[in-house]
Scaffold this active site. Structure first.
Site, PDB file in Angstrom:
ATOM      1  N   TYR A  65     -11.160   2.485 -29.964  1.00 13.59           N
ATOM      2  CA  TYR A  65     -12.023   3.222 -29.036  1.00 13.59           C
ATOM      3  C   TYR A  65     -12.630   4.435 -29.748  1.00 13.59           C
ATOM      4  CZ  TYR A  65      -9.977   0.358 -25.296  1.00 13.59           C
ATOM      5  OH  TYR A  65      -9.560  -0.691 -24.506  1.00 13.59           O
ATOM      6  N   LEU A 221     -18.994  -1.556  -9.187  1.00 15.44           N
ATOM      7  CA  LEU A 221     -18.391  -1.615  -7.848  1.00 15.44           C
ATOM      8  C   LEU A 221     -18.311  -0.242  -7.185  1.00 15.44           C
ATOM      9  CD1 LEU A 221     -15.525  -4.186  -8.577  1.00 15.44           C
ATOM     10  CD2 LEU A 221     -17.500  -4.559  -7.073  1.00 15.44           C
ATOM     11  N   THR A 222     -18.862   0.783  -7.842  1.00 13.78           N
ATOM     12  CA  THR A 222     -18.733   2.135  -7.278  1.00 13.78           C
ATOM     13  C   THR A 222     -19.770   2.412  -6.201  1.00 13.78           C
ATOM     14  OG1 THR A 222     -20.252   3.107  -8.894  1.00 13.78           O
ATOM     15  CG2 THR A 222     -17.915   3.017  -9.513  1.00 13.78           C
ATOM     16  N   GLY A 223     -20.832   1.601  -6.172  1.00 13.99           N
ATOM     17  CA  GLY A 223     -21.889   1.824  -5.189  1.00 13.99           C
ATOM     18  C   GLY A 223     -23.022   2.673  -5.739  1.00 13.99           C
ATOM     19  N   LYS A 224     -22.875   3.202  -6.956  1.00 15.97           N
ATOM     20  CA  LYS A 224     -23.969   4.058  -7.452  1.00 15.97           C
ATOM     21  C   LYS A 224     -25.031   3.267  -8.188  1.00 15.97           C
ATOM     22  CE  LYS A 224     -21.910   5.594 -11.727  1.00 15.97           C
ATOM     23  NZ  LYS A 224     -21.288   6.658 -12.447  1.00 15.97           N
TER      24      LYS A 224
HETATM   25  N1  LIG Z   1      -8.054  -4.604 -23.396  1.00 17.28           N
HETATM   26  C1  LIG Z   1      -9.345  -4.757 -23.405  1.00 17.28           C
HETATM   27  O1  LIG Z   1      -9.886  -5.682 -24.027  1.00 17.28           O
HETATM   28  C2  LIG Z   1     -10.179  -3.785 -22.609  1.00 17.28           C
HETATM   29  C3  LIG Z   1     -11.543  -4.038 -22.380  1.00 17.28           C
HETATM   30  C4  LIG Z   1     -12.245  -3.131 -21.591  1.00 17.28           C
HETATM   31  C5  LIG Z   1     -11.605  -1.997 -21.073  1.00 17.28           C
HETATM   32  N2  LIG Z   1     -10.291  -1.775 -21.343  1.00 17.28           N
HETATM   33  C6  LIG Z   1      -9.561  -0.598 -20.796  1.00 17.28           C
HETATM   34  O2  LIG Z   1      -9.814  -0.488 -19.392  1.00 17.28           O
HETATM   35  C7  LIG Z   1     -10.354   0.790 -19.090  1.00 17.28           C
HETATM   36  C8  LIG Z   1     -11.292   0.722 -17.901  1.00 17.28           C
HETATM   37  O3  LIG Z   1     -12.318  -0.232 -18.085  1.00 17.28           O
HETATM   38  P1  LIG Z   1     -13.849   0.157 -18.274  1.00 17.28           P
HETATM   39  O4  LIG Z   1     -13.940   1.580 -18.714  1.00 17.28           O
HETATM   40  O5  LIG Z   1     -14.455  -0.912 -19.110  1.00 17.28           O
HETATM   41  O6  LIG Z   1     -14.506  -0.041 -16.830  1.00 17.28           O
HETATM   42  P2  LIG Z   1     -14.282   0.557 -15.359  1.00 17.28           P
HETATM   43  O7  LIG Z   1     -13.028   1.316 -15.286  1.00 17.28           O
HETATM   44  O8  LIG Z   1     -14.483  -0.564 -14.431  1.00 17.28           O
HETATM   45  O9  LIG Z   1     -15.533   1.527 -15.224  1.00 17.28           O
HETATM   46  C9  LIG Z   1     -15.496   2.814 -15.768  1.00 17.28           C
HETATM   47  C10 LIG Z   1     -16.853   3.502 -15.622  1.00 17.28           C
HETATM   48  O10 LIG Z   1     -17.312   3.468 -14.271  1.00 17.28           O
HETATM   49  C11 LIG Z   1     -17.892   4.730 -13.912  1.00 17.28           C
HETATM   50  N3  LIG Z   1     -16.996   5.319 -12.904  1.00 17.28           N
HETATM   51  C12 LIG Z   1     -15.639   5.391 -12.907  1.00 17.28           C
HETATM   52  N4  LIG Z   1     -15.162   5.923 -11.776  1.00 17.28           N
HETATM   53  C13 LIG Z   1     -16.232   6.206 -11.014  1.00 17.28           C
HETATM   54  C14 LIG Z   1     -16.385   6.749  -9.726  1.00 17.28           C
HETATM   55  N5  LIG Z   1     -15.330   7.111  -8.980  1.00 17.28           N
HETATM   56  N6  LIG Z   1     -17.654   6.898  -9.227  1.00 17.28           N
HETATM   57  C15 LIG Z   1     -18.723   6.539  -9.953  1.00 17.28           C
HETATM   58  N7  LIG Z   1     -18.644   5.979 -11.191  1.00 17.28           N
HETATM   59  C16 LIG Z   1     -17.406   5.820 -11.720  1.00 17.28           C
HETATM   60  C17 LIG Z   1     -17.939   5.544 -15.215  1.00 17.28           C
HETATM   61  O11 LIG Z   1     -19.137   5.245 -15.943  1.00 17.28           O
HETATM   62  P3  LIG Z   1     -20.589   5.852 -15.573  1.00 17.28           P
HETATM   63  O12 LIG Z   1     -20.369   7.175 -14.914  1.00 17.28           O
HETATM   64  O13 LIG Z   1     -21.298   5.928 -16.873  1.00 17.28           O
HETATM   65  O14 LIG Z   1     -21.201   4.815 -14.666  1.00 17.28           O
HETATM   66  C18 LIG Z   1     -16.768   4.986 -15.978  1.00 17.28           C
HETATM   67  O15 LIG Z   1     -16.845   5.187 -17.354  1.00 17.28           O
HETATM   68  C19 LIG Z   1     -11.013   1.228 -20.413  1.00 17.28           C
HETATM   69  O16 LIG Z   1     -11.219   2.620 -20.479  1.00 17.28           O
HETATM   70  C20 LIG Z   1      -9.985   0.731 -21.413  1.00 17.28           C
HETATM   71  O17 LIG Z   1      -8.888   1.618 -21.457  1.00 17.28           O
HETATM   72  C21 LIG Z   1      -9.568  -2.663 -22.078  1.00 17.28           C
END
Ligand SMILES: NC(=O)c1ccc[n+]([C@@H]2O[C@H](COP(=O)([O-])OP(=O)(O)OC[C@H]3O[C@@H](n4cnc5c(N)ncnc54)[C@H](OP(=O)(O)O)[C@@H]3O)[C@@H](O)[C@H]2O)c1
Length: 327
Positions: A65, A221-224
């Site tokens: 990361y 899925l946040t709605g934004k």
């Molecule tokens: N093992 C693997 O292969 C793998 C792959 C992917 C992820 N991961 C892990 O899973 C974690 C989470 O997955 P992800 O970051 O891909 O996706 P996610 O958690 O589904 O989405 C995170 C993004 O959504 C937005 N967000 C989050 N909370 C919000 C809220 N309350 N209201 C509005 N927008 C919000 C932010 O981006 P914006 O504000 O820019 O929209 C944030 O960076 C990663 O950080 C990582 O640790 C692991």
């Protein structure tokens, strides 16, 4: 309601929800120092404080990361905030690129480098990032066993493993006197395959905690975001026609209203928690961390769960084909 989970083979307990830190320090997907000028060390620090204060004390990171930057940032937070640091559980990951043929040495070197960046002597959970090594499960289990024996990891897990791969590595670890603690997979209302395809059932049978990554469909899925306002950056998980997602988000809003004004993110995360899975949503600032923590402390009812099960999209069966597109 909101059960905690013990990581098998250790005395480590994690809360019902964690926080994913891929965005912390990452430029290309999440825009730090690029398209997202509001993602800064200050906003991350606020997300850290708000999460821990709300009981979200489990942090997921990985050596890849931001090329180690996510771990470096966590290291700074741990060093500068000793009180909160004492409450925190850290999970990191080894990327088993096929050229890391001598996997035992490579995994230990990677973990030592991660610990250096984190400023810690051990992590509570060390995971193999995906099933992409050319080496056998036995060789990888041996590598994991070595770092546990060396006291560098308290428990071990995998990520992106299918049901049969999970069984294999669990058996290989068992032969070495170890338990498989976790499997981290993409699981959300935009990818319900781990539930309907039987992976969750296999993990439950084996006593393996499932960690749900991209639980908010990378923000969809946040709605934004919606069909006329698509998420920026190259976000490859949770991809479906946005018109389809808009309908799902409407359902999340409806259910959230019924529960005293929960927002779509909180309902989406609660559906995962209700499945006995630990979501690890990313949060870039205090507002997102606070909102996501609002998924804790209440319950969906049976009707809501049935409706959401019906509305959830299957998503891809395997993520193998696109594994190389992300960290
Ligand atoms: N093992 C693997 O292969 C793998 C792959 C992917 C992820 N991961 C892990 O899973 C974690 C989470 O997955 P992800 O970051 O891909 O996706 P996610 O958690 O589904 O989405 C995170 C993004 O959504 C937005 N967000 C989050 N909370 C919000 C809220 N309350 N209201 C509005 N927008 C919000 C932010 O981006 P914006 O504000 O820019 O929209 C944030 O960076 C990663 O950080 C990582 O640790 C692991």
């Amino acid at each position: 309601m909101d059960a905690t989970h013990q990581l098998a083979g250790s005395d480590v307990t994690i809360p019902a929800m964690g926080l994913g830190t891929w965005a912390w320090g990452d430029k290309s997907t999440w825009g730090m120092g690029g398209y997202d000028s509001e993602l800064t060390m200050a906003s991350i620090e606020e997300a850290w404080e708000a999460s821990i204060d709300a009981g979200v004390t489990f942090f997921d990171t990985a050596e890849v990361y931001g090329n180690g930057e996510s771990e470096r940032i966590i290291g700074k937070l741990l060093a500068n905030d000793v009180t909160r640091a004492s409450k925190v559980t850290i999970a990191s990951k080894f990327m088993p690129f096929p050229w890391k043929v001598e996997v035992k040495g490579a995994l230990e070197r990677s973990l030592r480098a991660s610990l250096d960046r984190l400023g810690r002597e051990s992590v509570e959970l060390y995971q193999i990032h995906g099933p992409i090594s050319f080496r056998s499960q036995a060789a990888q289990a041996e590598a994991l066993a070595r770092v546990v024996q060396a006291g560098l990891a308290k428990s071990v897990g995998v990520s992106n493993y299918s049901a049969s791969e999970t069984r294999d590595i669990a058996a290989q670890l068992e032969r070495r006197g170890l338990k498989l603690a976790s499997n981290q997979v993409e699981f959300s209302l935009l990818r319900r395959d781990p539930d309907s395809g039987g992976l969750l059932a296999t993990c439950a049978e084996l006593g393996v905690v499932v960690l749900a990554y991209s639980p908010l469909g990378q923000g969809r899925l946040t709605g934004k975001y919606n069909a006329s306002n698509l998420p920026p950056g190259k976000r490859n998980f949770g991809r479906h026609p946005m018109e389809q997602i808009d309908k799902l988000v409407e359902e999340l809003r409806r259910i959230g209203t019924k529960h005293g004004g929960k927002n779509p993110s909180q309902v989406a995360l609660k559906w995962i928690i209700a499945k006995g899975v630990v979501p690890i949503p990313g949060a870039k600032n205090r507002r997102q961390a606070d909102e996501n923590a609002g998924a804790l402390g209440w319950d969906l009812d049976e009707d809501d769960l049935k409706i959401l099960d019906g509305a959830a999209l299957l998503g891809p069966k395997s993520i193998q084909g696109r594994f190389w597109q992300h960290g």
